[in-house]
Write a protein that holds these residues in place. Sequence first.
Motif, PDB file in Angstrom:
ATOM      1  N   LYS A 103    -118.339   5.712-103.055  1.00 15.01           N
ATOM      2  CA  LYS A 103    -118.513   6.489-104.292  1.00 15.01           C
ATOM      3  C   LYS A 103    -117.313   6.304-105.222  1.00 15.01           C
ATOM      4  O   LYS A 103    -117.475   6.107-106.426  1.00 15.01           O
ATOM      5  N   PHE A 104    -116.115   6.372-104.652  1.00 12.29           N
ATOM      6  CA  PHE A 104    -114.910   6.225-105.464  1.00 12.29           C
ATOM      7  C   PHE A 104    -114.817   4.813-106.047  1.00 12.29           C
ATOM      8  O   PHE A 104    -114.434   4.642-107.202  1.00 12.29           O
ATOM      9  N   LEU A 164    -115.320   1.001-110.645  1.00 15.57           N
ATOM     10  CA  LEU A 164    -115.896  -0.208-111.236  1.00 15.57           C
ATOM     11  C   LEU A 164    -116.763   0.072-112.454  1.00 15.57           C
ATOM     12  O   LEU A 164    -116.796  -0.727-113.390  1.00 15.57           O
ATOM     13  N   THR A 165    -117.481   1.190-112.458  1.00 13.76           N
ATOM     14  CA  THR A 165    -118.443   1.457-113.530  1.00 13.76           C
ATOM     15  C   THR A 165    -117.989   2.515-114.521  1.00 13.76           C
ATOM     16  O   THR A 165    -118.484   2.541-115.651  1.00 13.76           O
ATOM     17  N   GLY A 166    -117.113   3.417-114.092  1.00 11.50           N
ATOM     18  CA  GLY A 166    -116.729   4.538-114.940  1.00 11.50           C
ATOM     19  C   GLY A 166    -117.798   5.609-115.034  1.00 11.50           C
ATOM     20  O   GLY A 166    -117.660   6.563-115.796  1.00 11.50           O
ATOM     21  N   LYS A 167    -118.861   5.473-114.252  1.00 16.39           N
ATOM     22  CA  LYS A 167    -119.974   6.424-114.300  1.00 16.39           C
ATOM     23  C   LYS A 167    -119.763   7.526-113.270  1.00 16.39           C
ATOM     24  O   LYS A 167    -119.869   7.293-112.069  1.00 16.39           O
ATOM     25  N   SER A 168    -119.503   8.712-113.746  1.00 19.97           N
ATOM     26  CA  SER A 168    -119.249   9.833-112.841  1.00 19.97           C
ATOM     27  C   SER A 168    -120.521  10.281-112.122  1.00 19.97           C
ATOM     28  O   SER A 168    -120.445  11.044-111.165  1.00 19.97           O
ATOM     29  N   GLN A 169    -121.680   9.776-112.537  1.00 18.46           N
ATOM     30  CA  GLN A 169    -122.937  10.150-111.896  1.00 18.46           C
ATOM     31  C   GLN A 169    -122.985   9.752-110.430  1.00 18.46           C
ATOM     32  O   GLN A 169    -123.756  10.317-109.657  1.00 18.46           O
ATOM     33  N   VAL A 170    -122.155   8.790-110.005  1.00 22.12           N
ATOM     34  CA  VAL A 170    -122.152   8.397-108.599  1.00 22.12           C
ATOM     35  C   VAL A 170    -121.754   9.572-107.711  1.00 22.12           C
ATOM     36  O   VAL A 170    -122.105   9.608-106.540  1.00 22.12           O
ATOM     37  N   PHE A 171    -121.052  10.537-108.269  1.00 21.69           N
ATOM     38  CA  PHE A 171    -120.635  11.715-107.518  1.00 21.69           C
ATOM     39  C   PHE A 171    -121.619  12.876-107.646  1.00 21.69           C
ATOM     40  O   PHE A 171    -121.480  13.858-106.948  1.00 21.69           O
ATOM     41  N   GLY A 172    -122.572  12.777-108.550  1.00 20.77           N
ATOM     42  CA  GLY A 172    -123.407  13.940-108.854  1.00 20.77           C
ATOM     43  C   GLY A 172    -122.595  14.856-109.751  1.00 20.77           C
ATOM     44  O   GLY A 172    -122.474  14.634-110.941  1.00 20.77           O
ATOM     45  N   GLY A 227    -102.537  13.829 -98.523  1.00 19.01           N
ATOM     46  CA  GLY A 227    -102.098  13.407 -97.201  1.00 19.01           C
ATOM     47  C   GLY A 227    -102.995  12.389 -96.526  1.00 19.01           C
ATOM     48  O   GLY A 227    -102.936  12.201 -95.317  1.00 19.01           O
ATOM     49  N   HIS A 228    -103.820  11.716 -97.308  1.00 17.42           N
ATOM     50  CA  HIS A 228    -104.736  10.725 -96.736  1.00 17.42           C
ATOM     51  C   HIS A 228    -103.976   9.507 -96.223  1.00 17.42           C
ATOM     52  O   HIS A 228    -103.064   9.007 -96.875  1.00 17.42           O
ATOM     53  N   GLN A 229    -104.396   9.019 -95.062  1.00 18.80           N
ATOM     54  CA  GLN A 229    -103.793   7.826 -94.473  1.00 18.80           C
ATOM     55  C   GLN A 229    -104.812   6.721 -94.217  1.00 18.80           C
ATOM     56  O   GLN A 229    -104.449   5.627 -93.783  1.00 18.80           O
ATOM     57  N   SER A 230    -106.087   7.006 -94.443  1.00 21.04           N
ATOM     58  CA  SER A 230    -107.126   5.995 -94.254  1.00 21.04           C
ATOM     59  C   SER A 230    -108.287   6.298 -95.192  1.00 21.04           C
ATOM     60  O   SER A 230    -108.432   7.418 -95.673  1.00 21.04           O
ATOM     61  N   VAL A 231    -109.079   5.279 -95.468  1.00 21.18           N
ATOM     62  CA  VAL A 231    -110.287   5.444 -96.278  1.00 21.18           C
ATOM     63  C   VAL A 231    -111.470   4.937 -95.465  1.00 21.18           C
ATOM     64  O   VAL A 231    -111.341   4.032 -94.640  1.00 21.18           O
ATOM     65  N   TRP A 232    -112.630   5.517 -95.738  1.00 22.13           N
ATOM     66  CA  TRP A 232    -113.812   5.254 -94.921  1.00 22.13           C
ATOM     67  C   TRP A 232    -115.045   5.047 -95.786  1.00 22.13           C
ATOM     68  O   TRP A 232    -115.258   5.763 -96.754  1.00 22.13           O
ATOM     69  N   ASP A 233    -115.832   4.056 -95.374  1.00 23.35           N
ATOM     70  CA  ASP A 233    -117.179   3.899 -95.920  1.00 23.35           C
ATOM     71  C   ASP A 233    -118.134   3.877 -94.730  1.00 23.35           C
ATOM     72  O   ASP A 233    -117.711   3.974 -93.571  1.00 23.35           O
TER      73      ASP A 233
END
Length: 188
Positions: free
Chosen positions: A95-96, A101-109, A130-136
């Motif tokens: 989502k992020f 890439l698109t600038g479209k906030s609709q991806v978040f609802g 405090g994030h140390q990892s990202v997940w998809d």
Amino acid sequence: LLNLGCGPMRFKEFVNADFYSTRILNWGRNKSRRPDWMVDVRRPLRCQDNYWEGVFSEHLIEHLTYSDAKYAFSEILRTLKPDCWLRVTVPDLEKFAQYYLTGKSQVFGTLPRQWTLRAEAIADITQMWGHQSVWDQAMMKRVLSEVGFVNVQVQEFRYGNNPDLLQDDPGKKWETLYVEAQKPNPSR
């Protein structure tokens, strides 16, 4: 049932567990805000094998390195009863990235945060809080499968295999990836 990484979200009928050193100042004198069980998920859980009937973990795993997350998942697997479910939620990198890439906030609802630059969204998921990892989806599925979970599946907000674990925070719905995984039953 275990609510692992409970923060301020305490659920009845659950053992509410959190990391003892990160929030102790915020708990202060208010005993009702303290977790039932103080744990460090980077270490062995002081819990017998095959104990929990379900584990819910909301926005905890991204605070760990990948190796620590994998270890935490292995401990969750060890302590879950066979056929029981883990429900894990994390900020959804996809989502992020789509927003970047698109600038479209609709991806978040609904977008509760206002970023003036799209790169701020990437900083939000990778460096803030405090994030140390990202997940998809792909990363979460691979790590859970490598640890030994089966039936790893992406779910939706408050939809899943164990109704008791559907404790998702509506305030985090906009950014969240919901994944469930089951402990295999060796007798089958």
